[in-house]
Structure formats: C-alpha cells, structure tokens
Design a protein around this motif. Sequence first.
Motif, PDB file in Angstrom:
ATOM      1  N   LEU A 260       0.833  -1.203   0.000  1.00 23.11           N
ATOM      2  CA  LEU A 260       0.000   0.000   0.000  1.00 23.11           C
ATOM      3  C   LEU A 260       0.865   1.249   0.000  1.00 23.11           C
ATOM      4  O   LEU A 260       0.590   2.215  -0.719  1.00 23.11           O
ATOM      5  CB  LEU A 260      -0.943  -0.001   1.206  1.00 23.11           C
ATOM      6  N   GLY A 261       1.938   1.231   0.786  1.00 23.76           N
ATOM      7  CA  GLY A 261       2.862   2.354   0.775  1.00 23.76           C
ATOM      8  C   GLY A 261       3.502   2.560  -0.591  1.00 23.76           C
ATOM      9  O   GLY A 261       3.699   3.695  -1.033  1.00 23.76           O
ATOM     10  N   GLU A 262       3.807   1.463  -1.266  1.00 28.76           N
ATOM     11  CA  GLU A 262       4.383   1.557  -2.605  1.00 28.76           C
ATOM     12  C   GLU A 262       3.386   2.160  -3.592  1.00 28.76           C
ATOM     13  O   GLU A 262       3.750   2.977  -4.446  1.00 28.76           O
ATOM     14  CB  GLU A 262       4.824   0.166  -3.072  1.00 28.76           C
ATOM     15  N   LYS A 263       2.117   1.760  -3.472  1.00 26.72           N
ATOM     16  CA  LYS A 263       1.081   2.302  -4.356  1.00 26.72           C
ATOM     17  C   LYS A 263       0.880   3.796  -4.105  1.00 26.72           C
ATOM     18  O   LYS A 263       0.733   4.587  -5.045  1.00 26.72           O
ATOM     19  CB  LYS A 263      -0.226   1.551  -4.141  1.00 26.72           C
TER      20      LYS A 263
ATOM     21  N   THR B 154      -8.626  11.813   1.304  1.00 26.68           N
ATOM     22  CA  THR B 154      -9.354  10.621   1.763  1.00 26.68           C
ATOM     23  C   THR B 154     -10.761  10.962   2.234  1.00 26.68           C
ATOM     24  O   THR B 154     -11.599  10.065   2.394  1.00 26.68           O
ATOM     25  CB  THR B 154      -8.601   9.924   2.914  1.00 26.68           C
ATOM     26  N   ARG B 155     -11.044  12.232   2.486  1.00 22.61           N
ATOM     27  CA  ARG B 155     -12.361  12.648   2.961  1.00 22.61           C
ATOM     28  C   ARG B 155     -13.216  13.264   1.863  1.00 22.61           C
ATOM     29  O   ARG B 155     -14.415  13.497   2.071  1.00 22.61           O
ATOM     30  CB  ARG B 155     -12.218  13.679   4.093  1.00 22.61           C
ATOM     31  N   CYS B 156     -12.609  13.571   0.710  1.00 20.65           N
ATOM     32  CA  CYS B 156     -13.294  14.337  -0.323  1.00 20.65           C
ATOM     33  C   CYS B 156     -14.010  13.446  -1.335  1.00 20.65           C
ATOM     34  O   CYS B 156     -13.554  12.345  -1.649  1.00 20.65           O
ATOM     35  CB  CYS B 156     -12.300  15.223  -1.072  1.00 20.65           C
TER      36      CYS B 156
ATOM     37  N   TYR C 188       2.621  14.982   4.371  1.00 21.23           N
ATOM     38  CA  TYR C 188       2.024  13.754   4.901  1.00 21.23           C
ATOM     39  C   TYR C 188       2.927  13.125   5.944  1.00 21.23           C
ATOM     40  O   TYR C 188       4.152  13.228   5.888  1.00 21.23           O
ATOM     41  CB  TYR C 188       1.788  12.748   3.772  1.00 21.23           C
ATOM     42  N   GLY C 189       2.291  12.434   6.885  1.00 19.29           N
ATOM     43  CA  GLY C 189       3.003  11.635   7.860  1.00 19.29           C
ATOM     44  C   GLY C 189       3.156  10.208   7.381  1.00 19.29           C
ATOM     45  O   GLY C 189       2.353   9.711   6.580  1.00 19.29           O
ATOM     46  N   ALA C 190       4.170   9.524   7.887  1.00 25.55           N
ATOM     47  CA  ALA C 190       4.432   8.142   7.478  1.00 25.55           C
ATOM     48  C   ALA C 190       3.244   7.211   7.730  1.00 25.55           C
ATOM     49  O   ALA C 190       2.954   6.352   6.886  1.00 25.55           O
ATOM     50  CB  ALA C 190       5.680   7.616   8.199  1.00 25.55           C
TER      51      ALA C 190
ATOM     52  N   ASN D 178      -0.483   3.313   5.526  1.00 26.35           N
ATOM     53  CA  ASN D 178      -1.676   2.568   5.932  1.00 26.35           C
ATOM     54  C   ASN D 178      -2.993   3.108   5.391  1.00 26.35           C
ATOM     55  O   ASN D 178      -4.046   2.532   5.674  1.00 26.35           O
ATOM     56  CB  ASN D 178      -1.769   2.523   7.470  1.00 26.35           C
ATOM     57  N   THR D 179      -2.978   4.198   4.650  1.00 27.87           N
ATOM     58  CA  THR D 179      -4.209   4.779   4.114  1.00 27.87           C
ATOM     59  C   THR D 179      -4.106   4.883   2.601  1.00 27.87           C
ATOM     60  O   THR D 179      -3.106   5.375   2.081  1.00 27.87           O
ATOM     61  CB  THR D 179      -4.459   6.179   4.704  1.00 27.87           C
TER      62      THR D 179
END
Length: 362
Positions: free
Chosen positions: A95-98, A320-322, A342-344, A349-350
């Motif tokens: 997911l981090g790679e994506k 992620t909220r829009c 952005y934070g790690a 994870n998102t």
Amino acid sequence: MKRYRIITLIYIVLLFGGLLGSLTLTGHYFADFTSAEGCIGAKTEAALRQNLPLRDALKQWKTTLLMLGGVQETDGIYFTGEGLIENLTVADETLGEKNLAALQDYCRATEPYVLLLPSACAISSDLLPEAALLFDQESWLGNAISALSPLCSEVQNGYPLLQEHSGSRLFYRTDSRPTQLTGYLLYRALAPALDYYPYAKDHFTNTPLRYDCTGDLYARWSYDKVRPDVVTALLPLSDPRSYTVTHTAADGAVRSFSTLYPLEGTTGMDCILGGPAACITVSAEGSVSRSLLLLGDENALCVIPYLALHYGSITYVDVTRCTPDLLSSVAARRYDRTLLLYGAPTLLNTDLTPGFSALLPD
C-alpha cells in the motif's frame, strides 16, 4: 503466567458483573433485542451496545489491571510515563508503494513541494521498551524522498528536523497529532521553498488555549494515570490581519470561524483551525495576496496558522475525505504554490490513490 491468569479472571468477573448490572438497570435490553435487525448474534450485539452503560468503566478497569500487571502496551499504544505513543504497524507494505507511485504521478504533472514526516514512535523511540518492534520509518522516508526528489520542485525529509528537537514537546501526550511547536519548526523549514521570510520565535508568545484535553490515543487507552494535554499556540505579539477559516465537509456542509484558533464549537485539540475536515480554506486579510494548495493529513494542520502570515489564501485538502466532485473543483483552480505534507502512518496505511487520481490534470 499465574499473575496474568488472575488478572484475566478479575476482568471476566467485572465484565459479567457489569453486563448483569447494565441489563438490570436499563430494563430495555429485551425490547431493543426484539426491535434490532439481523441474525441472533447481530441482534444481541446491537442490544448490548445500547444497554451497557458500564462499558467505558469496564474498559478503564481492564487497562488499569493490565498496568498493575506490568503491561506497558495495549492496542498498539505504549505508556511511557510522560504520555502515550502509538506504535506504527504496517499490515501491507505494498500500500505504501502504491501511494508513493500515486504521489510520483501527481508530482510529474504539477511539480509541487513535498514534506514528509515521521510519527512520534520514531522520534521518541528511546522512551519505548527495548523489546518494542518498530517499523524503520527513517529508512522508508529516506527512500521515499529519493524517489520523489527528481520529480518535485523540492522535497524535505522531516525526520532529521524533528529528531534534532526530540527533547521538546513535538507531539501531544494523549493525541497522535503534532503540537504547534512542531508547526513552527516546519514553518521555518518550509520558508525557502514557499518563498517567505519566517518570523523569529521571539516574534511570538507561547499562549495556552485549552487545558485538560485528551485526544484520540487516550480514548483508546482509558487509563487515568496519563496527564492530560494543554493546547498552546505561538501567537504573534502583533498581528493586524483578520482571518476566516471555512470547513467544507464531504457532503457539502459548510461552517466558518473568524479565528485560527476557535474555542467555541470545538473540543480538545480541535481548537486549532477547528479540527480536521475534507477541505479547509483559510483567508488572511492583510497577508500577501497569493494562494497555496496544501494536500495532506492532520499533520499539516499545525503549520497552517504560520503559513497564513505569508499567504492570503490557503486551501487544505484531505483527499481521503473528499468526494470526486470536490476534488475536481479543487484541481480546477490555480494556485501560486502547491505543497504535499504527509506523515508516514498515512502514507503506509491509508489508500491515497483514488484521491490523487482525481486531482491529476486531464
């Protein structure tokens, strides 16, 4: 092992005692069970949720018993004596790679400025137990910076900056968000990239905004030995500007504040800009008439009040909220600068890919 069995037995007694007391006190369990939808299990769960007033006390008792048994961690949160620190666990590294690939695509099209941050467990790892298994945020952020650097106007790694000031209160005791001191450090670091001269720290006064606050980590920990937070802000000694902060929710609902630090209508740390939202627009009358688009997570909120000293219009967007329509309207506007912050934990994870796809130029 015997100690943990005793703790488990005590908690079981408390659980069933609380359950029995709840059903006796409310008297609505069977009516709620009958009116609930679904199978027997679903109906039982729904009725219990509505008729268990002791659930918060039971949760606190459980954590207290674990602490008395010598446990320092529960639900991925460590108690350090100074406060709570959430461990960063990564269930799926792809997911981090994506997400990183989505950021690269966006950077190719727009050439923004980028700042990436570690979480508290990376900066305060010396406070955690030696046996704690920690994700290597320093290496991951370094690799992400290397991948984005050729595509952006400038990329900054927040890890060395925060590590340098690790002895200061960079994160709240009971909440995962960074403090306004962190916001000031980021404000100074971003100055060359975003083209402004930062004010020295003696231009500000450290002002308490709200006392006895508890955040998202405390709600999951529920142990009363953690000291609550005091939310403070570095306020300019003199500031003739006037501000309007406008929140736009995903459903289109709008609310506004006439201050960067609204106390009315907010709770806890949300007195900073009114808390998170899908889209936050800050208008600063008296600042230079130029615009900034800031794509980020809640880590970005702490720096926006300082940036408003140099930008007349700041648009913060949490992709992620829009809704796609809201993102399309954001992408259609022109901005003098664009910053990704952005934070790690968010990057790892998102899923950010749908939001950044919607922001790409046609």
